[in-house]
Design a protein around this motif. Structure first.
Motif: not given
Ligand code: FMN
Length: 229
Positions: A10-14, A132-134, A182-184
């Motif tokens: 699953y990926s919302a933003t890539g 994963t990614s956060a 770590v995407s931030g």
């Molecule tokens: C509902 C929700 C909860 C999230 N919880 C966390 C979190 O607990 N820790 C974190 O660092 N990022 C959190 N994020 C950010 C995403 O994990 C992060 O942007 C990730 O890289 C997105 O991956 P994607 O681009 O594949 O969607 C959260 C985002 C959403 C929408």
């Protein structure tokens, strides 16, 4: 016999999608046949709703161009993952963003649909790995992978972590549980994480291939009993 691997994410933003493509690249380069599939969104309105077409481009170019079935049948519309993909595959790689330190609901929803296969024992004894990614460095990547691994224990799957078995793991941030971005702001060099993901995919494929070779129809040779024993 070709070893078949389903890379399901699953990926919302890539970000996780990029990792999934790298895992698929790595597994294909090790000789596996790949299905690369996003899971469906839970709601039409939530998240970004639209699944864009995955691409197999963007790797480091160091591996042979693999054949990866992204399920679009050539028409650009990507088929979402189905439980049939789980039945088809000999091994799995699952990817999810961290959401409050746990897997994203759409992936968990998909996994919950596998209960029939679980009951039939179809999910047991298969190698599995996860990535994963956060957003934040300490935002829950490891917690997410460990949480997801609970599902694999229940399946009786064979968890194949990258561990610290290659320099690519260290270069990609050093997470032995699974490739993690770590995407931030101030996050990891994504190319290095993609390298770790590619390695993880190749390791999964090599493990699955070795397992399959060991369970071929060839009778297991028993050691000769030494004379005088
Ligand atoms: C509902 C929700 C909860 C999230 N919880 C966390 C979190 O607990 N820790 C974190 O660092 N990022 C959190 N994020 C950010 C995403 O994990 C992060 O942007 C990730 O890289 C997105 O991956 P994607 O681009 O594949 O969607 C959260 C985002 C959403 C929408």
């Amino acid at each position: 016999m070709t070893t078949k691997i389903a890379v399901i994410y699953y990926s919302a933003t890539g970000t996780v999608r990029a990792l999934a493509e790298a895992v698929a690249d790595g597994a294909a380069s090790a000789g596996a046949e790949i299905r690369l599939r996003p899971v469906a969104e839970l709601t039409a309105g939530g998240g970004n709703g639209t699944v864009t077409e995955p691409t197999t481009e963007g790797g480091n170019g160091a591996v042979a161009k693999p054949t990866i079935d992204v399920g679009n049948g050539g028409n650009g519309a990507v088929a979402p993952a189905s439980v049939e993909d789980l039945a088809w595959a000999d091994a799995y790689a699952f990817g999810t963003p961290s959401r409050f330190g746990t897997p994203a609901a759409p992936l968990k929803h998909f996994l919950d649909q596998a209960v029939g296969l679980w009951r039939e024992g179809v999910l047991a004894d298969k190698p599995v790995t996860a990535f994963t990614s956060a957003h934040n460095r300490h935002g829950g990547n490891e917690a997410t992978l460990l949480s997801l691994a609970n599902v694999f224990y229940h399946w009786g799957a064979l968890i194949v972590p990258p561990g610290y078995t290659d320099t690519a793991v260290y270069a990609g941030g050093g997470n032995p549980y699974g490739a993690s971005a770590v995407s931030g702001p101030g996050g990891d060099d994504l190319d290095a994480v993609l390298g770790a993901a590619r390695y993880q995919g190749a390791r999964l494929a090599r493990t699955a291939i070795r397992l399959q070779a060991g369970t071929s129809s060839r009778p297991v040779e028993t050691e000769a009993v030494p004379s005088g024993a």
